[in-house]
Design a protein around this motif. Structure first.
Motif, PDB file in Angstrom:
ATOM      1  N   ARG A 479       0.832  -1.211   0.000  1.00  0.00           N
ATOM      2  CA  ARG A 479       0.000   0.000   0.000  1.00  0.00           C
ATOM      3  C   ARG A 479       0.864   1.258   0.000  1.00  0.00           C
ATOM      4  N   ASN A 480       2.052   1.183   0.554  1.00  0.00           N
ATOM      5  CA  ASN A 480       2.933   2.346   0.635  1.00  0.00           C
ATOM      6  C   ASN A 480       3.828   2.500  -0.588  1.00  0.00           C
ATOM      7  N   ALA A 481       3.709   1.572  -1.535  1.00  0.00           N
ATOM      8  CA  ALA A 481       4.582   1.580  -2.710  1.00  0.00           C
ATOM      9  C   ALA A 481       3.840   2.110  -3.928  1.00  0.00           C
ATOM     10  N   SER A 482       4.561   2.352  -4.993  1.00  0.00           N
ATOM     11  CA  SER A 482       3.969   2.789  -6.257  1.00  0.00           C
ATOM     12  C   SER A 482       4.773   2.200  -7.407  1.00  0.00           C
ATOM     13  N   GLY A 483       4.235   2.314  -8.612  1.00  0.00           N
ATOM     14  CA  GLY A 483       4.936   1.833  -9.790  1.00  0.00           C
ATOM     15  C   GLY A 483       5.239   0.348  -9.733  1.00  0.00           C
ATOM     16  N   ASN A 484       6.435  -0.012 -10.215  1.00  0.00           N
ATOM     17  CA  ASN A 484       6.843  -1.420 -10.237  1.00  0.00           C
ATOM     18  C   ASN A 484       6.993  -1.998  -8.841  1.00  0.00           C
ATOM     19  N   ASP A 485       7.312  -1.147  -7.866  1.00  0.00           N
ATOM     20  CA  ASP A 485       7.444  -1.644  -6.494  1.00  0.00           C
ATOM     21  C   ASP A 485       6.106  -2.184  -5.989  1.00  0.00           C
ATOM     22  N   ARG A 486       5.029  -1.487  -6.304  1.00  0.00           N
ATOM     23  CA  ARG A 486       3.708  -1.974  -5.892  1.00  0.00           C
ATOM     24  C   ARG A 486       3.337  -3.227  -6.682  1.00  0.00           C
ATOM     25  N   LEU A 487       3.557  -3.205  -7.979  1.00  0.00           N
ATOM     26  CA  LEU A 487       3.225  -4.346  -8.827  1.00  0.00           C
ATOM     27  C   LEU A 487       3.953  -5.602  -8.337  1.00  0.00           C
ATOM     28  N   ASN A 488       5.243  -5.480  -8.081  1.00  0.00           N
ATOM     29  CA  ASN A 488       6.025  -6.619  -7.612  1.00  0.00           C
ATOM     30  C   ASN A 488       5.612  -7.031  -6.202  1.00  0.00           C
ATOM     31  N   GLY A 489       5.228  -6.048  -5.391  1.00  0.00           N
ATOM     32  CA  GLY A 489       4.787  -6.350  -4.029  1.00  0.00           C
ATOM     33  C   GLY A 489       3.495  -7.145  -4.017  1.00  0.00           C
ATOM     34  N   LEU A 490       2.574  -6.820  -4.943  1.00  0.00           N
ATOM     35  CA  LEU A 490       1.328  -7.575  -5.050  1.00  0.00           C
ATOM     36  C   LEU A 490       1.607  -9.022  -5.447  1.00  0.00           C
ATOM     37  N   ALA A 491       2.541  -9.210  -6.367  1.00  0.00           N
ATOM     38  CA  ALA A 491       2.899 -10.572  -6.787  1.00  0.00           C
ATOM     39  C   ALA A 491       3.511 -11.349  -5.618  1.00  0.00           C
TER      40      ALA A 491
END
Length: 540
Positions: A479-491
């Protein structure tokens, strides 16, 4: 010349008369079923789909979601985002106003038409967002707003709401400062929790805001004309709405009906103009040439584990079953999209686009008898048991397939495993899962909200009763990330749930929405849970 003019006038008049008699599809009434009568319609704390649909039609936020997922102007006619993504400046329409009905006028007082200022300003959004994050409000979607500066401290009661990073620069300029960039922030602003709230009127309701039509005022394309408890809610077009989405529909009748089995026939009979359909009901009406259908790939079906169960609370027991469950024995249903690429279905969004389209397939547990046997032995030792009885609930249509998979489990685990199948109607299965009355289920997990992060944080954990500090930390980082960091975090969050045996995804499935003949332009949210009627037309 005179004769030419006369002929021209006659032709013009004929064309005018012809156009007057043509059905434009506008100014019609529409009917849609909702599962339950809303307990309340308080925009900051509403959570069930029926309430959210009503709020979506009767209120308007700073921005609005378009049919193609594009963010459109709402009360804000324009906005600017700083280069670092942490400052949003919204320029509000100067003609936006609140509609005060006669029912709400009784709450304000006899002279409400002259005493109450109906002007809608930036201050109404400041009050709404502050209230949404105050600890005592207990807003169910408050987590979505944690990106706002000082939101966490306000929500914990450690800071005053006045310190929140939301300020009215003047009546028509709203500035929101974020702690960190959030790819989904504009989408969040389209949802119920971010709808404006007039502080003066809210105080007049004395804690009863949203409980009836006497305690509601509106700023959207519709307003509630009647609210009949446990029966129906009627919406009418708000003639004082001054935004870009003045309703083409005259009214909407929301019928309370949780008998899913009746929806297909009522759609065919013309009782409903649009309705979600369970697979059985879709099968009954799908051949009709008079109806049209919309599909939403919003569901993943697989093995779901009740992590609060005596045995299934043990990680090694869950992993033993996951490794020992041969998914190739399970057959795709008629309405299956394909093999699941992860836990999150394709309809869920991240940064206003399909998360699945951007994310790669996640790592999953593959059928492996040797690993299954090893984990089973370890689980028995950890639980101090000589054997375990496991029961897998499923719908009748999956009974035979599941029995074959169960037999394979018993061959692997031997006499220490007493595996059983408990078939039932799918609705009963879903009810048991929601109430926690199951050990293991082969069942669908349907997205209740549009965002992939919400699906992983709320849908899955609520159904499985899974509690894990490491996973909670992982979701918070997402939730605190954005861009590829969020995408990779969801995975990584998906893989965490799979590798910890919380869900074993097998297939992705569709939900169908049937629309009556002649009905067009009813808008569904990404996962279909919220319906918009402001652009609806119906040719009769």
């Amino acid at each position: 010349m005179k004769r030419t003019i006369s002929v021209f006038l006659i032709i013009t008049m004929l064309l005018v008369f012809a156009s007057c008699g043509k059905d434009t599809g506008m100014d019609k009434g529409f009917t849609y079923p909702i599962d339950n009568d809303p307990v309340y319609l308080d925009t900051q704390i509403a959570k069930d789909n029926g309430a959210l649909t009503i709020i979506n039609n009767c209120f308007e936020g700073l921005v609005r979601m378009g049919a193609d997922g594009k963010i459109l102007p709402g009360v804000a006619e324009s906005w600017e985002i700083s280069s670092n993504g942490k400052k949003y400046t919204f320029n509000l329409r100067k003609d936006a106003q609140w509609l005060v009905t006669k029912s709400a006028g009784k709450t304000i007082g006899e002279d409400y038409e002259t005493s109450f200022d109906t002007k809608l300003t930036a201050h109404d959004f400041v009050f709404a967002l502050r209230r949404a994050l105050e600890k005592n409000t207990n807003a169910p979607d408050a987590q979505r707003l944690m990106c706002i500066k000082n939101a966490k401290a306000v929500n914990k009661g450690e800071a005053k709401s006045s310190t929140l990073g939301v300020k009215a620069k003047d009546d028509y300029t709203l500035v929101i400062n974020l702690e960190y960039p959030d790819d989904d922030f504009l989408y969040t602003l389209t949802t119920s929790i971010c709808m404006p709230c007039d502080e003066e009127f809210f105080e007049m309701t004395s804690g009863r805001y949203g409980l009836s039509t006497a305690y509601l005022i509106y700023n959207g394309p519709f307003y509630i004309s009647s609210w009949n408890e446990d029966t129906s809610i009627s919406l009418k077009r708000n003639e004082k709405y001054a935004g870009e989405y003045k309703s083409t529909a005259a009214s909407v009748y929301l019928s309370v009906n949780n008998e899913i089995s009746s929806r297909g026939s009522k759609l065919s009979q013309g009782t409903y103009d649009i309705t979600p359909l369970a697979f059985e009901q879709y099968g009954e009406v799908s051949g009709s040439k008079k109806l049209s259908f919309t599909e939403k790939a919003d569901t993943v079906r697989g093995l779901i584990f009740n992590c609060s169960d005596k045995y299934m609370s043990n990680l090694k027991a869950r992993l033993a079953i996951c490794y020992g469950f041969d998914t190739s024995l399970m057959e795709a249903g008629e309405y299956t999209v394909g093999k699941a690429k992860g836990i999150v279905p394709s309809a869920c969004l991240n940064a206003s686009v399909s998360y699945r389209e951007k994310a790669s397939d996640v790592q999953r547990l593959r059928y492996n008898n040797k690993k299954a046997e090893g984990y089973w032995t370890d689980a028995l030792k950890a639980l101090n048991e000589k054997g375990m009885t496991i029961t897998i609930k499923c719908s009748y249509e999956h009974e035979n397939q599941l029995r074959a998979a169960i037999q394979n489990l018993q061959k692997t685990f031997g006499i220490s495993c007493d595996a059983r199948v408990s078939p039932m109607e799918e609705q009963a299965l879903l009810n048991d899962i929601r109430s926690g009355n199951y050990q293991i289920a082969y069942a669908p997990v349907k997205a209740q909200k549009d965002l992939a992060a919400d699906f992983l944080a709320d849908n899955v954990t609520q159904l499985t009763k899974y509690e894990n500090k490491e996973y909670t930390s992982l979701i918070n980082k997402v939730r605190n990330a954005s861009g590829n960091d969020r995408l990779n975090g969801l995975a990584r969050a998906e893989e965490f749930l799979i590798n910890n045996g919380v869900i074993l995804p097998v297939f992705e499935e569709k939900t169908f929405y049937g629309t009556a003949e002649g009905v067009e332009n009813i808008q569904l949210s990404a996962c279909g849970n919220v319906v918009s009627f402001y652009n609806a037309i119906k040719y009769e």
